[in-house]
Design an enzyme around this catalytic site. Structure first.
Site, PDB file in Angstrom:
ATOM      1  N   SER A  35       0.807  -1.204   0.000  1.00  0.00           N
ATOM      2  CA  SER A  35       0.000   0.000   0.000  1.00  0.00           C
ATOM      3  C   SER A  35       0.852   1.271   0.000  1.00  0.00           C
ATOM      4  O   SER A  35       1.643   1.480  -0.907  1.00  0.00           O
ATOM      5  CB  SER A  35      -0.985  -0.042   1.171  1.00  0.00           C
ATOM      6  OG  SER A  35      -2.057   0.841   0.948  1.00  0.00           O
ATOM      7  N   LYS A  60      -0.407  -4.039  -3.305  1.00  0.00           N
ATOM      8  CA  LYS A  60      -1.728  -3.519  -2.939  1.00  0.00           C
ATOM      9  C   LYS A  60      -1.734  -2.019  -3.244  1.00  0.00           C
ATOM     10  O   LYS A  60      -1.268  -1.217  -2.462  1.00  0.00           O
ATOM     11  CB  LYS A  60      -2.063  -3.739  -1.472  1.00  0.00           C
ATOM     12  CG  LYS A  60      -3.498  -3.276  -1.188  1.00  0.00           C
ATOM     13  CD  LYS A  60      -3.848  -3.349   0.269  1.00  0.00           C
ATOM     14  CE  LYS A  60      -5.281  -2.941   0.511  1.00  0.00           C
ATOM     15  NZ  LYS A  60      -5.629  -1.609   0.038  1.00  0.00           N
TER      16      LYS A  60
END
Length: 131
Positions: A35, A60
């Protein structure tokens, strides 16, 4: 970049501080890096600021919105995705390191972090190198 559901790309910017801009920098990553950490690693790499070392990241790179429903439930929907400054999508692809390395601390535990640091050869990044 953030790419919204309609395909529009919006750049992300940060405020630059010259405090450590001239110091060599490495970003250490592995398969658990995800992320926003992937966004940061890619931004530092693509802007010729850091070398990425370790293993391919998790991948991600999406932004999800939570929308409340009238019955008290919620709908979670993907509303955008992240891409590197060079335009590569992060989601399901991850960030490939410039140099693959297995860290002792990943295998043997955090007490070996000092050994990883002592073994690091930190130098200025070479721009334009991405595997």
């Amino acid at each position: 970049f953030v790419t919204d559901a309609g395909g529009a790309r919006q750049p992300l910017y940060s405020r630059e501080s010259g405090a450590v801009a001239s110091q060599p920098l490495q970003v250490w990553v592995n398969g658990r890096t995800a992320s926003s950490a992937e966004v940061l690693a890619a931004a530092l790499h693509d802007n010729c600021r850091a070398k990425v070392v370790g293993a391919k990241t998790y991948g991600k790179g999406i932004i999800q919105g939570v929308f409340g429903l009238s019955d008290g439930g919620a709908l979670i929907e993907t509303v955008a995705s992240y891409a590197t400054p060079a335009g590569a999508e992060i989601n399901e692809r991850g960030i490939a390191p410039d140099e693959e390395r297995i860290f002792l601390s990943d295998v043997l535990g955090s007490s070996f972090l000092d050994a990883d640091i002592k073994g690091a050869a930190i130098a200025q990044p070479v721009c334009g190198t991405r595997r």
